[in-house]
Design a protein around this motif. Structure first.
Motif, mmCIF file in Angstrom:
data_model
loop_
_atom_site.group_PDB
_atom_site.id
_atom_site.type_symbol
_atom_site.label_atom_id
_atom_site.label_comp_id
_atom_site.label_asym_id
_atom_site.label_seq_id
_atom_site.Cartn_x
_atom_site.Cartn_y
_atom_site.Cartn_z
ATOM 1 N N ALA A 1 -34.187 -1.702 -20.595
ATOM 2 C CA ALA A 1 -33.518 -1.216 -19.148
ATOM 3 C C ALA A 1 -34.462 -1.028 -17.983
ATOM 4 N N GLY A 2 -35.571 -1.540 -18.049
ATOM 5 C CA GLY A 2 -36.647 -1.285 -16.957
ATOM 6 C C GLY A 2 -37.020 -0.029 -16.858
ATOM 7 N N ALA B 1 -31.679 -4.985 -32.773
ATOM 8 C CA ALA B 1 -31.835 -3.679 -33.600
ATOM 9 C C ALA B 1 -30.570 -2.970 -33.221
ATOM 10 N N GLY B 2 -29.722 -3.062 -33.733
ATOM 11 C CA GLY B 2 -28.166 -2.544 -33.684
ATOM 12 C C GLY B 2 -27.351 -3.395 -32.839
ATOM 13 N N SER B 3 -26.478 -2.642 -32.131
ATOM 14 C CA SER B 3 -25.272 -3.253 -31.353
ATOM 15 C C SER B 3 -25.969 -3.850 -29.968
ATOM 16 N N LEU B 4 -25.700 -5.204 -29.790
ATOM 17 C CA LEU B 4 -26.021 -5.659 -28.575
ATOM 18 C C LEU B 4 -25.219 -5.055 -27.580
ATOM 19 N N ALA B 5 -23.822 -5.231 -27.876
ATOM 20 C CA ALA B 5 -22.960 -4.458 -26.904
ATOM 21 C C ALA B 5 -23.221 -3.123 -26.318
ATOM 22 N N GLN C 1 -25.595 0.876 -22.168
ATOM 23 C CA GLN C 1 -26.334 1.779 -21.697
ATOM 24 C C GLN C 1 -27.416 1.008 -20.644
ATOM 25 N N LEU C 2 -27.716 -0.185 -20.777
ATOM 26 C CA LEU C 2 -28.452 -0.625 -19.661
ATOM 27 C C LEU C 2 -27.837 -0.686 -18.306
ATOM 28 N N LEU D 1 -27.130 1.351 -13.011
ATOM 29 C CA LEU D 1 -26.062 1.606 -11.790
ATOM 30 C C LEU D 1 -26.423 3.194 -11.359
ATOM 31 N N SER D 2 -26.537 3.844 -12.403
ATOM 32 C CA SER D 2 -26.606 5.533 -11.890
ATOM 33 C C SER D 2 -27.913 5.431 -11.018
ATOM 34 N N TRP D 3 -28.925 4.709 -11.340
ATOM 35 C CA TRP D 3 -30.297 5.046 -10.589
ATOM 36 C C TRP D 3 -29.742 4.037 -9.075
#
Length: 237
Positions: free
Chosen positions: A34-35, A82-86, A91-92, A97-99
């Motif tokens: 997510a950077g 590792a888990g769900s890509l979707a 979350q990314l 967007l929040s930032w």
């Protein structure tokens, strides 16, 4: 003689076990990056509903797919998700967007009871992949709806990012494409802040004129007496 045979069986079993370990190394697992988005400074900010985010069917698996030169897709042997890509994509985009909007009032669809967003972001990701000899490619479409459900913006995007060919660098390239998508989304959403609420306000009606003051009832006019001359002065009414 029986003891020798038993020892030979134990040695062979051990060698087979070692051979199995050599041929089955642990497979690396990857997550999207997510950077380094900062936590929004505003506790309130613009209210945005992110989603539904629809991801192509072929991406809804743990397998890390590789795009070949002929356009086909094969499962990577040196890595998987590792888990769900979707879920990682959700979350990314939410954090980015929040930032970029400097707002903590971003919620993933379907949202929370009582939450009324200024803008809803509908996003469809139809492609997100790469290959050892092909760049990472992201293809998507977004639509922006205001509080009244009116379409305010719609766009098709195609982004591309080079990489070195390794699975790790392919994941980095795909992560960077999603960060670019979030940057474009934030630029499209920001101008709609406050406009949805303003559009809902009904046009102001002119203030009603003050009621005219009631005129006092007029007294009935009494006709003036006009003299009529005869032998006797009489007043006629």
């Amino acid at each position: 003689m029986k003891v020798v045979r038993f020892r030979l069986v134990v040695v062979l079993a051990g060698l087979l076990g070692l051979a199995g370990c050599v041929h089955s190394p642990p497979v690396p697992m990857y997550q999207l990056d997510a950077g380094s988005p900062e936590v929004p400074s505003q506790k309130a900010g613009m209210s945005v509903l992110l989603g539904p985010v629809t991801v192509a069917d072929y991406l809804q698996r743990e397998t890390l797919l590789q795009r070949q030169v002929d356009g086909s897709l094969t499962a990577a042997s040196d890595g998987r998700w590792a888990g769900s890509l979707a879920a990682d994509i959700d979350q990314l985009l939410l954090r980015q967007l929040s930032w970029r909007l400097d707002s903590q009032r971003l919620v993933l669809a379907p949202g929370n009871p009582g939450f009324t967003p200024e803008v809803q972001v509908l996003l469809t990701i139809s492609r997100l992949d790469s290959g050892p000899q092909l760049p990472a490619v992201l293809e998507a479409q977004w639509r922006l709806l205001d509080r009244a459900g009116k379409l305010r913006d719609s766009r098709l995007v195609r982004l591309q990012e080079p990489h070195t060919g390794t699975a790790a660098d392919q994941v980095r390239a795909q992560s960077h494409l999603l960060q670019q998508l979030a940057e474009q989304l934030a630029a499209a959403v920001k101008p709609l802040e406050g406009q949805a609420a303003a559009a809902e306000e009904p046009a102001r009606k002119p203030a009603p004129a003050a009621p005219a003051k009631a005129k006092p009832p007029q007294q009935p006019k009494i006709p003036m007496a006009a003299p009529v001359r005869t032998d006797v002065e009489v007043f006629r009414f």
